[in-house]
Design a protein around this motif. Structure first.
Motif, PDB file in Angstrom:
ATOM      1  N   LEU A  57      24.932  -9.380  -1.290  1.00  0.00           N
ATOM      2  CA  LEU A  57      24.767  -8.598  -0.109  1.00  0.00           C
ATOM      3  C   LEU A  57      26.245  -8.840   0.584  1.00  0.00           C
ATOM      4  O   LEU A  57      26.786  -7.969   1.457  1.00  0.00           O
ATOM      5  CB  LEU A  57      23.717  -9.408   0.749  1.00  0.00           C
ATOM      6  CG  LEU A  57      23.360  -8.969   1.819  1.00  0.00           C
ATOM      7  CD1 LEU A  57      22.618  -7.275   1.623  1.00  0.00           C
ATOM      8  CD2 LEU A  57      22.308  -9.680   2.693  1.00  0.00           C
ATOM      9  N   SER A  61      28.586  -5.911   2.064  1.00  0.00           N
ATOM     10  CA  SER A  61      28.797  -5.710   3.526  1.00  0.00           C
ATOM     11  C   SER A  61      30.168  -5.979   4.078  1.00  0.00           C
ATOM     12  O   SER A  61      30.610  -5.192   4.790  1.00  0.00           O
ATOM     13  CB  SER A  61      27.679  -6.415   4.369  1.00  0.00           C
ATOM     14  OG  SER A  61      27.654  -7.721   3.882  1.00  0.00           O
ATOM     15  N   LEU A 112      13.570  -9.368  -0.174  1.00  0.00           N
ATOM     16  CA  LEU A 112      14.491  -8.735   0.495  1.00  0.00           C
ATOM     17  C   LEU A 112      15.322  -7.435  -0.058  1.00  0.00           C
ATOM     18  O   LEU A 112      15.584  -6.616   0.916  1.00  0.00           O
ATOM     19  CB  LEU A 112      15.553  -9.898   0.614  1.00  0.00           C
ATOM     20  CG  LEU A 112      15.226 -11.109   1.478  1.00  0.00           C
ATOM     21  CD1 LEU A 112      16.152 -12.301   1.290  1.00  0.00           C
ATOM     22  CD2 LEU A 112      15.478 -10.556   3.077  1.00  0.00           C
ATOM     23  N   HIS A 113      15.297  -7.426  -1.331  1.00  0.00           N
ATOM     24  CA  HIS A 113      16.075  -6.254  -1.776  1.00  0.00           C
ATOM     25  C   HIS A 113      15.237  -4.893  -1.627  1.00  0.00           C
ATOM     26  O   HIS A 113      15.838  -3.737  -1.252  1.00  0.00           O
ATOM     27  CB  HIS A 113      16.047  -6.642  -3.436  1.00  0.00           C
ATOM     28  CG  HIS A 113      16.870  -5.332  -4.047  1.00  0.00           C
ATOM     29  ND1 HIS A 113      16.302  -4.193  -4.617  1.00  0.00           N
ATOM     30  CD2 HIS A 113      18.101  -4.993  -4.263  1.00  0.00           C
ATOM     31  CE1 HIS A 113      16.884  -3.530  -5.116  1.00  0.00           C
ATOM     32  NE2 HIS A 113      18.527  -3.947  -4.908  1.00  0.00           N
ATOM     33  N   GLN A 116      15.555  -3.745   1.870  1.00  0.00           N
ATOM     34  CA  GLN A 116      16.862  -3.303   2.502  1.00  0.00           C
ATOM     35  C   GLN A 116      17.264  -2.034   1.474  1.00  0.00           C
ATOM     36  O   GLN A 116      17.792  -1.106   2.177  1.00  0.00           O
ATOM     37  CB  GLN A 116      17.893  -4.543   2.063  1.00  0.00           C
ATOM     38  CG  GLN A 116      17.897  -5.526   3.227  1.00  0.00           C
ATOM     39  CD  GLN A 116      18.497  -6.571   2.747  1.00  0.00           C
ATOM     40  OE1 GLN A 116      18.813  -6.760   1.614  1.00  0.00           O
ATOM     41  NE2 GLN A 116      19.251  -7.372   3.591  1.00  0.00           N
ATOM     42  N   PHE A 117      16.996  -2.076   0.469  1.00  0.00           N
ATOM     43  CA  PHE A 117      17.537  -0.827  -0.523  1.00  0.00           C
ATOM     44  C   PHE A 117      16.622  -0.018  -1.106  1.00  0.00           C
ATOM     45  O   PHE A 117      16.783   0.740  -1.897  1.00  0.00           O
ATOM     46  CB  PHE A 117      18.379  -1.574  -1.462  1.00  0.00           C
ATOM     47  CG  PHE A 117      19.528  -2.478  -1.200  1.00  0.00           C
ATOM     48  CD1 PHE A 117      20.421  -1.910  -0.406  1.00  0.00           C
ATOM     49  CD2 PHE A 117      19.574  -3.927  -1.144  1.00  0.00           C
ATOM     50  CE1 PHE A 117      21.655  -2.586   0.053  1.00  0.00           C
ATOM     51  CE2 PHE A 117      20.598  -4.584  -0.834  1.00  0.00           C
ATOM     52  CZ  PHE A 117      21.637  -4.030  -0.034  1.00  0.00           C
TER      53      PHE A 117
END
Lengths: 311, 361
Positions: A57, A61, A112-113, A116-117
């Motif tokens: 991450l 970013s 989380l993945h 987010q994605f």
């Protein structure tokens, strides 16, 4: 069988041994320090995975792979800090908490993945390499061995540093005391809790870095559950190496080669099923344990929390 | 958590007036971690922008209060309970069998290989019995190496059982893809046992009767471990192997026995899933129940009935969260978070309890 010895095969096997071996090496070195200090760190798989996630991450970013490695170190240490708090400070069962942290990291990174994605897996640009002059130009083995990411050389340097430190510095002796007879270290004025905390944090840093290497350099992306047992292999490496960093390196390369043999064989045009190949490293460990088990020795106080004054 | 503490809970002293204290301890040690875990996980859901009330409500509704959901929950319990039976044996005897997933899968593959071959050759009940027997045997065999290494060489079983589980998962895949595959299908999987020939279902429901055997297994293990001489021997080995050796017990032999029993139950778990629910093993199938059952057995403090209760709720959570993944959009891996927080709070509760008792003493 001639096909197996082609340049393409050898080169992809060497590349694989290093790319798959470096995370194992880092995890193994980290676990080794924990075990020396008397903490059996089953949570290392979770530390690696969280390091892989946070490392990816950060790299994604900030668009900097080195920041990514830093993120990986941070991610691993975050999980390790929890482990240190629960198992070293409070003395909770290391196996229960270790499993808990691994499961937690698996679930959390997957969530989380997902949020987010969703179902996409963004890729990082391919990392820069440090080509060692002349050596890289060697045929067949040159590009595989000497044209790698700079982190690889740092990891190798770390093996030497740790080997020296364990043998010739105070650190090696105090760590061993914390793992063998913590009460003696305490009486001698050492800080068992502090030492073990630092050891666990170091494990987290190394495991996280290994995970970040896996995600950022090895795969170029993050997939949930991507560490796939690498942390557990790190534990085995540390146990088999009996406190010697160089042996961890050796084991990591052998495991790395075995894990990447599938790809190499496909390059060579052979179609041995991947599952058979994947069994090799684990079968090798069992074989080693059967043959040399008498010599496998672990620190006496491994897995036992230390509490001053307790019997 | 130490074993001796867990065993102290098995037969609480019947002193009047201490009942309240016992109840209070139970609340702190068992309900406390559950509540804390559910609450912490709710906060995590909230952080992801999911309404935890909606999510938990959906899970409970789907896993417990819908007819079909409840039937699925009860069916899912069977393999989990068999695994719990095996874990209770090994944990009470102080042995960390962390390789139940490999033993489970190989047991399932063994049953999947044998049962279809016997189909129509022997009576249905014999086929099922043979399937269970071979699965238990194969599971047990898969633990021989770790058992011998631990019993005679003192090699840490956590490592060896983990290695054997990775090895077992791959071997199960190899067997499904190369040896026992059904030539009639394009996807690699073993021959399917027709629904009619699987374990009979209970009454008019879809609940597999494997549930009954699984409950019986857990209760049997519980009684053997707490009420028989063999159980006492095994617990002694677990609490203090040196003392056990001094007392004249053959520690290595008992260790091997514990491994065999524990892994055998894991194999039976595989058979119950195969012969009761799936009917075949597909390539790369690995539900990885093992690591999830461990926390539940701990939460129950290795108590059989307690394990059954917790596995019932966990099973409902699994079924509910499977639907929730599709309907509420939270991946099923959320259950991992819930179990992880449960483990951590379990440890913390244990620590609090120990400290409180020390202060009182």
């Amino acid at each position: 069988m001639d096909a197996l010895l082609t340049a393409a095969f050898v080169s992809s096997l060497l590349t694989g041994a290093i790319v798959a071996g470096i995370p194992l090496l880092l995890a193994g070195l980290g676990e080794q320090m924990s075990e020396k200090a008397g903490v059996l760190n089953i949570g290392i798989e979770g530390m690696m995975l969280f390091g892989a996630y946070l490392g990816f991450l950060t790299a994604w970013s900030t668009e900097s792979i080195w920041m990514g490695f830093l993120g990986g170190v941070g991610g691993g240490m975050l999980v390790a800090a929890l482990m240190a708090l629960l198992c070293v400070r409070l003395g909770l069962n290391q196996i229960v908490i270790g499993i808990g942290l691994t499961l937690g990291a698996e679930g959390l990174t997957s969530l989380l993945h997902h949020f987010q994605f969703s179902r996409t897996y963004p890729r990082l640009p391919s990392p820069d390499r440090l080509d060692l002059p002349i050596l890289t130009d060697l045929p067949v083995i040159g590009p595989s061995l000497f044209g790698r990411h700079p982190l690889v050389y740092l990891a190798l340097a770390l093996v030497i540093v740790l080997a020296w430190a364990y043998r010739h510095s105070n650190l090696g002796l105090t760590l061993r005391a914390a793992g063998e007879k913590p009460a003696a270290l305490d009486v001698a004025g050492g800080h068992v809790t502090l030492l073990r905390t630092v050891a666990v944090l170091f494990t987290g840093a190394m495991a996280g870095l290994g995970g970040a290497y896996m995600a950022n350099v090895g795969a170029g992306l993050f997939i949930p559950f991507m560490t796939g047992g690498a942390g557990f292999i790190g534990i085995v490496l540390a146990m088999l190496a009996r406190g010697r960093p160089v042996w961890v390196l050796l084991g990591a390369l052998i495991f790395g080669a075995a894990l990447s043999l599938t790809t190499a064989l496909q390059v060579a045009g052979s179609n041995v099923p991947t599952d058979v190949i994947q069994m090799l490293p684990f079968a090798a460990v069992m074989l080693v344990l059967v043959v040399w088990s008498r010599k496998a020795r672990l620190p006496a106080a491994l897995g036992q929390p230390y509490e001053r004054g307790a019997r | 958590m130490s074993l001796s503490e867990a065993q102290a809970d098995v037969a609480p002293p019947e002193v009047p007036g201490r009942r309240n204290a016992q109840l209070g301890r139970f609340a702190v040690l068992t309900l406390g971690p559950v509540v804390a875990a559910v609450f912490t996980s709710a906060l995590i859901l909230l952080a992801f922008g999911v309404n935890p009330v909606t999510y938990y409500g959906f899970v409970v509704q789907r896993g417990l209060f819908s007819g079909l959901g409840l039937e699925q929950t009860l069916t899912r319990m069977a393999p989990l309970l068999f695994l719990a039976a095996g874990l209770i044996v090994s944990f009470r005897a102080g042995i960390w069998n962390l390789g139940v997933d490999g033993q489970f899968l190989l047991g399932a593959v063994a049953a999947a290989a044998l049962a279809p071959a016997l189909l129509g050759v022997v009576p249905g009940w014999l086929m099922l019995l043979a399937g269970f027997a071979v699965a238990g045997l194969v599971g047990a065999v898969w633990s021989v190496l770790p058992a011998l290494l631990r019993a005679y060489q003192g090699v840490n079983e956590i490592i060896t059982t983990l290695m054997m589980t990775f090895l077992g998962i791959s071997l199960a895949n190899v067997l499904v893809k190369l040896v026992f595959l059904d030539p009639g299908t394009t996807v690699p999987q073993t021959r399917t046992i027709p629904v009619a020939d699987r374990l009979p279902r209970l009454f008019d429901s879809t609940i597999s009767s494997g549930l009954i055997w699984a409950v019986a297994a857990v209760l049997l293990v519980h009684l053997v471990m707490t009420r028989t001489a063999l159980g006492l021997k095994l617990r002694t080995v677990g609490a203090n192997p040196h003392a056990a050796a001094h007392a004249g017990l053959s520690v290595p032999r008992l260790t091997v026995l514990v491994f065999a029993a524990s892994a055998g139950f894991a194999g039976l778990a595989g058979a119950s899933e195969l012969l009761g629910v799936n009917g075949n093993v597909r390539a790369d199938w690995n539900p990885a129940y093992g690591l999830m059952v461990i926390p539940l057995v701990f939460l129950a403090r290795f108590h059989g009935v307690g394990s059954i209760v917790f596995i019932f709720f966990y099973s409902a959570l699994l079924i509910g969260s499977e639907s929730a993944a599709r309907r509420v959009g939270v991946p099923q891996d959320f259950t991992l978070v819930l179990v992880a927080t449960l483990l951590i709070f379990l440890g913390l509760a244990e620590w609090l309890d120990k400290r409180r008792r020390k202060e009182r003493a």
